[in-house]
Design a protein around this motif. Structure first.
Motif, PDB file in Angstrom:
ATOM      1  N   VAL A 409       0.874  -1.174   0.000  1.00 42.87           N
ATOM      2  CA  VAL A 409       0.000   0.000   0.000  1.00 42.87           C
ATOM      3  C   VAL A 409       0.906   1.217   0.000  1.00 42.87           C
ATOM      4  O   VAL A 409       1.816   1.323   0.834  1.00 42.87           O
ATOM      5  N   GLY A 410       0.711   2.130  -0.972  1.00 42.58           N
ATOM      6  CA  GLY A 410       1.580   3.286  -1.092  1.00 42.58           C
ATOM      7  C   GLY A 410       0.847   4.556  -1.432  1.00 42.58           C
ATOM      8  O   GLY A 410      -0.341   4.545  -1.780  1.00 42.58           O
ATOM      9  N   ASP A 411       1.584   5.654  -1.366  1.00 41.51           N
ATOM     10  CA  ASP A 411       0.998   6.976  -1.613  1.00 41.51           C
ATOM     11  C   ASP A 411       2.086   7.890  -2.157  1.00 41.51           C
ATOM     12  O   ASP A 411       3.063   8.183  -1.475  1.00 41.51           O
ATOM     13  N   VAL A 459       8.341  11.741  -4.588  1.00 45.28           N
ATOM     14  CA  VAL A 459       8.669  10.675  -3.645  1.00 45.28           C
ATOM     15  C   VAL A 459       7.388   9.969  -3.249  1.00 45.28           C
ATOM     16  O   VAL A 459       6.278  10.470  -3.489  1.00 45.28           O
ATOM     17  N   ALA A 460       7.517   8.802  -2.645  1.00 42.96           N
ATOM     18  CA  ALA A 460       6.345   8.006  -2.278  1.00 42.96           C
ATOM     19  C   ALA A 460       6.594   7.314  -0.953  1.00 42.96           C
ATOM     20  O   ALA A 460       7.723   6.906  -0.650  1.00 42.96           O
ATOM     21  N   THR A 461       5.532   7.202  -0.170  1.00 42.75           N
ATOM     22  CA  THR A 461       5.577   6.372   1.033  1.00 42.75           C
ATOM     23  C   THR A 461       4.909   5.042   0.714  1.00 42.75           C
ATOM     24  O   THR A 461       4.040   4.967  -0.167  1.00 42.75           O
ATOM     25  N   LEU A 476       7.393  -7.316   7.856  1.00 42.03           N
ATOM     26  CA  LEU A 476       6.874  -5.995   7.524  1.00 42.03           C
ATOM     27  C   LEU A 476       8.014  -4.978   7.438  1.00 42.03           C
ATOM     28  O   LEU A 476       9.020  -5.088   8.164  1.00 42.03           O
ATOM     29  N   ALA A 477       7.831  -3.995   6.573  1.00 43.30           N
ATOM     30  CA  ALA A 477       8.775  -2.872   6.476  1.00 43.30           C
ATOM     31  C   ALA A 477       8.013  -1.669   5.936  1.00 43.30           C
ATOM     32  O   ALA A 477       7.045  -1.808   5.183  1.00 43.30           O
ATOM     33  N   THR A 478       8.469  -0.470   6.310  1.00 46.00           N
ATOM     34  CA  THR A 478       7.766   0.739   5.883  1.00 46.00           C
ATOM     35  C   THR A 478       8.743   1.804   5.432  1.00 46.00           C
ATOM     36  O   THR A 478       9.855   1.917   5.949  1.00 46.00           O
ATOM     37  N   ALA A 479       8.302   2.567   4.451  1.00 52.09           N
ATOM     38  CA  ALA A 479       9.071   3.716   3.955  1.00 52.09           C
ATOM     39  C   ALA A 479       8.239   4.962   4.190  1.00 52.09           C
ATOM     40  O   ALA A 479       7.490   5.419   3.316  1.00 52.09           O
ATOM     41  N   GLY A 480       8.317   5.479   5.394  1.00 52.70           N
ATOM     42  CA  GLY A 480       7.619   6.719   5.731  1.00 52.70           C
ATOM     43  C   GLY A 480       6.114   6.606   5.765  1.00 52.70           C
ATOM     44  O   GLY A 480       5.424   7.620   5.665  1.00 52.70           O
TER      45      GLY A 480
END
Length: 585
Positions: A409-411, A459-461, A476-480
């Motif tokens: 899931v991204g934005d 850029v994208a989270t 699990l891992a997250t980018a912002g």
């Protein structure tokens, strides 16, 4: 109560010549002071630019100067001895004032309008009249005196200022109402609401349509436009209201007024068109019958110009007892539609970009998601409100070897077509990297390095969840990105505790993975920040509200998504809301 008595009917006053002869004779005899004063008074009355008259008690002219005679278009002799209403038809209001002054003795000053008997110029004029009663030395009523000055120019200037003020207020209202929205249909409806019934009994706005006629032609040709708004005044027959529907595609033939207006960029007015002309301007036979039933006797077309190019046109019709369109009407309507065109042009451009981005995003999100074995998923996407641009939200599920599933899931930061395009690049990049079998932290690091090397301008989270149902675990891992929600069987919902790395595309790197137990029946809910961000509210408060949502892990996934949206999604979100629910079996 006693009233002053009426004097005997008076004869017209002595002529100027007679007064002069008497004055000269008296002066020669040495007794001319009184007659000299009379002569001076007569010279003043005869020479003043004000119109002066003396009327007897029956309102017959006893005296008038040349100025008044010139106003009335008759000689002095044609006035004397005759009543005012007989000499000047239409002088009823002035006569009534004179009679009131005769009756009460109270002087009156009034402004009245009328027309002079000049057949070459038939325009209204205004005069300021002062009336007072004349009484004899013994108290008898001799008549009434009137002094009249023309004030036409002052009144016209005042009326001109008033009309200018009204025009300015109308243009400001147009800019506020039409330019106050980025919804093209709403902007066009605001324009028809301004026009009907103030300027017309019927109005419609047609715009150039990307799916019809994209640009105005250089020469009159058939055009296919979209009718964005239509309005009819009260009193238009019910079956004919409206004569067309908003959103309907209208085909205008090459001979039509609409086609000519879009080509020439100038208004066109048809007052009392004959049936042949009406047939030319009607797009279809059915529309011709509608126009006839509306009984429009006058029609005006005005282009909506933005940057020297038309974006559409306005049609106005008048019927029944409404007057025909005048040059002044058209001049004002040109100003109004020019002001409205700017707002409508902005709204059309925004609406087109908004719908393009939305269609792009929906196309990407509509791609079938096929998770690996032992995982079921459901998703929901809510675009932002009409006043906001489409964002770059996305979600994905990628089936991997060894029975694993990667959830994303991204934005993308920003809004509009470019954000939607960048979203597709990030989505494709993560899919390609996922098939290499990388762990979530290494996958994010490689995606960040590649996006930075490609110089993506957004850029994208995102959050990644690598599900392994056979092992009963996930990584699990997250980018912002905001943390996903976990609901295990028999346990309360909790937010995943993850180290937050920088958004993708920064080139900063530094991502960490965290393992998480996921026994069968565990629910994972990933989402974008549009669900939990509120202006003026700390995001921790919204995250706590999400964690406190009563969710049963075993309920159907669509019902769970509905519950979350009903409790948390704002009615008018400023950002898109994306949810992806996954459950291990």
């Amino acid at each position: 109560m006693t009233h002053p008595r009426l004097s005997a009917r008076s004869a017209p006053l002595l002529s100027s010549g007679t007064v002069r002869e008497l004055s000269e004779a008296a002066r020669a005899a040495g007794t001319g002071q009184v007659l000299d004063e009379l002569w001076t008074a007569r010279r003043f009355l005869d020479g003043t630019p004000a119109a002066v008259a003396i009327l007897d008690t029956d309102l017959r002219y006893l005296y008038l100067n040349d100025t008044l005679a010139g106003f009335n278009g008759l000689s002095v002799e044609e006035h004397l001895g005759r009543p005012m209403p007989e000499v000047i038809p239409g002088s009823g209001p002035s006569a009534e004032v004179a009679r009131e002054v005769l009756r009460t003795g109270r002087p009156q000053t009034v402004v009245f309008d009328g027309r002079v008997p000049d057949h070459t110029v038939d325009v209204p004029r205004w005069w300021l009249g002062a009336f007072h009663r004349l009484e004899a030395e013994d108290g008898g009523i001799l008549g009434v005196a009137a002094v009249v000055m023309e004030v036409t120019e002052g009144i016209r200037q005042r009326e001109s200022l008033r009309r200018a003020q009204e025009r300015l207020e109308l243009l400001e209202e147009t800019a506020s109402r039409v330019g106050g929205t980025l919804d093209a249909a709403e902007a066009c409806r605001a324009l028809t609401d301004l026009l009907v019934p103030r300027f017309a009994d019927y109005a419609a706005v047609d715009v150039l349509d990307p799916e019809g006629t994209r640009r105005a032609p250089a020469t009159p040709v058939p055009v296919r436009l979209r009718r964005m708004a239509v309005a009819a005044a009260p009193g238009v027959p019910e079956p004919l209201t409206p004569a067309t529907r908003s959103g309907e595609v209208i085909f205008h033939q090459a001979s039509s007024s609409m086609s000519h207006v879009l080509t020439a960029h100038k208004p066109m007015v048809l007052n009392r068109p004959d049936d042949d002309t009406l047939r030319m301007l009607a797009p279809t036979r059915q529309r011709l019958e509608r126009y006839r039933a509306l009984a429009l006797h006058s029609v005006a077309y005005l282009p909506l110009m933005v940057g020297g190019e038309p974006v559409g046109a306005v049609m106005l019709g008048r019927r029944a007892h409404s007057p025909e369109f005048t040059p002044d009407d058209v001049e004002l309507l040109e100003l109004l539609t020019a002001r409205a065109a700017t707002g409508i042009g902005h709204a059309l451009r925004y609406t087109h970009e908004h719908e393009t981005a939305l269609e792009m995003q929906r196309a990407f999100l509509a791609t079938p998601h096929t998770p690996g074995p032992g995982v079921e998923i459901a998703s929901r996407y809510l675009p932002a409100g009409r006043g906001a641009e489409v964002g770059g939200d996305w979600f994905d599920a990628v089936a991997l070897p060894s029975g694993r599933t990667l959830l994303v899931v991204g934005d993308v930061m920003g809004h509009g077509v470019r954000a939607a395009a960048a979203m597709s690049e990030y989505r494709s990049l993560l899919r390609a990297l996922a098939l290499q079998g990388l762990a979530p932290d290494r996958l994010l690091a490689e995606a960040d390095r590649t996006a930075h090397a490609l110089d993506l301008d957004r850029v994208a989270t995102c959050v990644l969840a690598l599900l392994d149902p056979a092992a009963g675990r996930a990584v699990l891992a997250t980018a912002g990105h905001v943390p996903p929600l976990l609901v295990r069987p028999g346990a309360a919902p909790e937010l995943a505790d993850l180290p937050v790395g920088p958004p993708l595309g920064t080139g900063a790197g530094g991502y960490e993975s965290r393992p998480c137990p996921m026994p069968p029946g565990t629910l994972l809910l990933a989402y974008t920040d549009g669900l939990v961000e509120r202006r003026g509210e700390d995001i921790d408060t919204s995250l706590a509200a999400l964690a406190g949502t009563p969710i049963a892990a075993g309920h159907p996934l669509p019902d769970i998504l509905t519950t979350v949206l009903d409790r948390l999604a704002p009615a008018q979100s400023e950002d898109d809301v994306t949810l992806l629910a996954a459950r291990t079996l």
